[in-house]
Write a protein that holds these residues in place. Structure first.
Motif, PDB file in Angstrom:
ATOM      1  N   SER A  99      -9.053  -3.756   4.642  1.00 26.43           N
ATOM      2  CA  SER A  99      -7.596  -3.735   4.587  1.00 26.43           C
ATOM      3  C   SER A  99      -7.019  -5.139   4.567  1.00 26.43           C
ATOM      4  O   SER A  99      -5.959  -5.361   3.978  1.00 26.43           O
ATOM      5  N   ASN A 112       0.857  -1.185   0.000  1.00 27.81           N
ATOM      6  CA  ASN A 112       0.000   0.000   0.000  1.00 27.81           C
ATOM      7  C   ASN A 112       0.895   1.238   0.000  1.00 27.81           C
ATOM      8  O   ASN A 112       1.256   1.759   1.040  1.00 27.81           O
ATOM      9  N   VAL A 167      -3.891   8.023   9.587  1.00 25.65           N
ATOM     10  CA  VAL A 167      -4.999   7.769  10.507  1.00 25.65           C
ATOM     11  C   VAL A 167      -4.424   7.304  11.832  1.00 25.65           C
ATOM     12  O   VAL A 167      -3.638   6.365  11.861  1.00 25.65           O
ATOM     13  N   LEU A 212      -6.488   1.500  -1.154  1.00 25.47           N
ATOM     14  CA  LEU A 212      -7.688   0.693  -0.911  1.00 25.47           C
ATOM     15  C   LEU A 212      -8.933   1.250  -1.607  1.00 25.47           C
ATOM     16  O   LEU A 212      -9.674   0.476  -2.217  1.00 25.47           O
ATOM     17  N   GLN A 229      -5.139   0.179  10.998  1.00 29.13           N
ATOM     18  CA  GLN A 229      -5.490   1.589  10.822  1.00 29.13           C
ATOM     19  C   GLN A 229      -4.263   2.428  10.509  1.00 29.13           C
ATOM     20  O   GLN A 229      -4.308   3.323   9.674  1.00 29.13           O
ATOM     21  N   VAL A 230      -3.148   2.133  11.182  1.00 36.63           N
ATOM     22  CA  VAL A 230      -1.952   2.942  10.967  1.00 36.63           C
ATOM     23  C   VAL A 230      -1.260   2.535   9.666  1.00 36.63           C
ATOM     24  O   VAL A 230      -0.804   3.385   8.897  1.00 36.63           O
ATOM     25  N   GLU A 231      -1.205   1.218   9.400  1.00 35.16           N
ATOM     26  CA  GLU A 231      -0.445   0.763   8.235  1.00 35.16           C
ATOM     27  C   GLU A 231      -1.194   0.951   6.930  1.00 35.16           C
ATOM     28  O   GLU A 231      -0.625   1.405   5.940  1.00 35.16           O
ATOM     29  N   ALA A 232      -2.480   0.576   6.911  1.00 37.91           N
ATOM     30  CA  ALA A 232      -3.233   0.676   5.661  1.00 37.91           C
ATOM     31  C   ALA A 232      -4.064   1.940   5.594  1.00 37.91           C
ATOM     32  O   ALA A 232      -4.512   2.320   4.521  1.00 37.91           O
ATOM     33  N   GLY A 233      -4.290   2.584   6.720  1.00 38.76           N
ATOM     34  CA  GLY A 233      -5.008   3.846   6.702  1.00 38.76           C
ATOM     35  C   GLY A 233      -6.500   3.739   6.521  1.00 38.76           C
ATOM     36  O   GLY A 233      -7.141   4.729   6.232  1.00 38.76           O
ATOM     37  N   ALA A 234      -7.067   2.553   6.676  1.00 37.54           N
ATOM     38  CA  ALA A 234      -8.507   2.394   6.469  1.00 37.54           C
ATOM     39  C   ALA A 234      -9.176   2.017   7.776  1.00 37.54           C
ATOM     40  O   ALA A 234      -8.631   1.240   8.560  1.00 37.54           O
TER      41      ALA A 234
END
Lengths: 149, 114, 87
Positions: free
Chosen positions: C54, A90, A103, A118, C43-48
């Motif tokens: 994710s 990613n 986030v 994503l 949440q931190v690695e994929a941001g979703a």
């Protein structure tokens, strides 16, 4: 079909399409994603086939084929973006820019500009699934009769 | 009755098996396979349930509540789409068999009977 | 023959129901270290926010690639089977 079915289908169709688009677009924030939203849009195709007959959609086969190819190529291309380290890495997440807002851990209201690749992959798979299932429904409705062949 | 979800999944598998062994209509066989697949999907999802857990989504999640396991849900998502694809292929084969043989009775299609 | 079939079916279904009763209690999975990692770091690695998304598209992307290939093959198969045959 009767005029009742046709009127209700005409009323319902924009809402079904909008809901499918919402499910695909918010796939990284809320329940849903590319597969589910694509299935919802394909059910809109099924609604049109049931209410108005499959003959009107006969010219859309090329459109479905194009969308399927576009989804597959976009998906693999997005996977190739991370080929520097790993396939399917990613690369856009957390780097600022497009879909790159970092986030923090924990519950939050959900920001649309997050998720890295994503959301783009959600759109690619959503296009692929809606084109695939829509063309399956269309083919079964067009050529599934007894008289063909 | 703590395992009611597993019981429901196994009952679905049993209903599908009954349809497979006692029906002859090809469409009913396809419906039986789909019911078995639904039972297996329900079993997989219920294996990942944590007592009192919520869905593994952080948007407006209640703080301090455990979340159910995400991996079985992701793999079940894959399984559902593959099941849909195989169901579409099965129905297309049934259409072609009916077109060529004029019957849907599995007992009358005997070319591949061993 | 018919009663034999139904008896075998009843045996299998009884075995399945017994297994369901004797499994681990519903709501307490055995192995959850990997899922804890996903829940903590996705949440931190994929941001979703959606951990399932994710896992599907990031951590287990190859699974999704194979699944999309299966879908493509099924659609191509349906289109090939249901084509209009020239007499």
């Amino acid at each position: 079909m009767s005029v009742v079915v046709r009127t209700i289908a005409r009323l319902l169709l924009p809402w079904v399409l909008a809901f499918g688009g919402y499910v695909i677009m918010h796939g990284h924030l809320t329940p849903g994603g590319g597969f589910q939203g694509g299935a919802v849009v394909a059910s809109a195709v099924a609604l049109v086939v049931i209410a108005f007959g499959a003959e009107g959609l006969k010219g859309q086969k090329n459109l479905f084929s194009f969308l399927e190819d576009l989804g597959a190529i976009a998906f693999v291309a997005l996977a190739f973006l991370g080929i520097g380290s790993t396939f399917f890495r990613n690369v856009l997440a957390g780097g600022g820019g497009l879909f790159g807002t970092p986030v923090p851990f924990g519950p939050n209201p959900g920001w649309l500009n997050t998720g890295g690749t994503l959301p783009l992959m959600n759109w690619a798979v959503g296009l692929k699934v809606l084109a695939g299932l829509g063309s399956v429904v269309l083919l079964l409705a067009l050529f599934g009769g007894k008289e063909d062949g | 009755m703590g395992n009611f979800a597993f019981l429901a999944a196994m009952l679905l598998v049993g209903i599908g098996l009954w349809a497979l062994v006692s029906r002859r209509n090809l469409i009913k066989l396809a419906i039986g396979l789909s019911i078995i697949q639904s039972g297996v999907n329900l079993f997989l999802v219920s294996l990942g349930y944590v007592r009192g857990g919520v869905a593994p989504i952080y948007t407006y999640a209640p703080p301090g509540v455990p979340m159910v396991l995400p991996t079985p849900q992701a793999l079940t998502l894959t399984a559902i789409v593959i099941g849909l694809a195989t169901t579409a292929l099965m129905l297309a084969f049934i259409v072609v068999i009916y077109r060529h043989r004029g019957t849907l009775d599995a007992g009358k299609i005997r070319e591949l009977k061993g | 023959m018919r009663w034999l079939r139904l008896g075998a079916l009843l045996l299998v279904v009884g075995f399945l129901l017994g297994t369901a009763v004797w499994l681990r209690p519903f709501g307490s999975p055995t192995a959850f270290e990997m899922d804890d990692y996903f829940l903590k770091n996705a949440q931190v690695e994929a941001g979703a926010n959606n951990v399932v998304t994710s896992v599907v598209f990031d951590y287990r992307g190859f699974d999704t690639l194979g699944e999309a290939t299966v879908l493509l093959c099924a659609v191509v198969g349906v289109a090939f089977i249901l084509r209009r045959v020239k007499p």
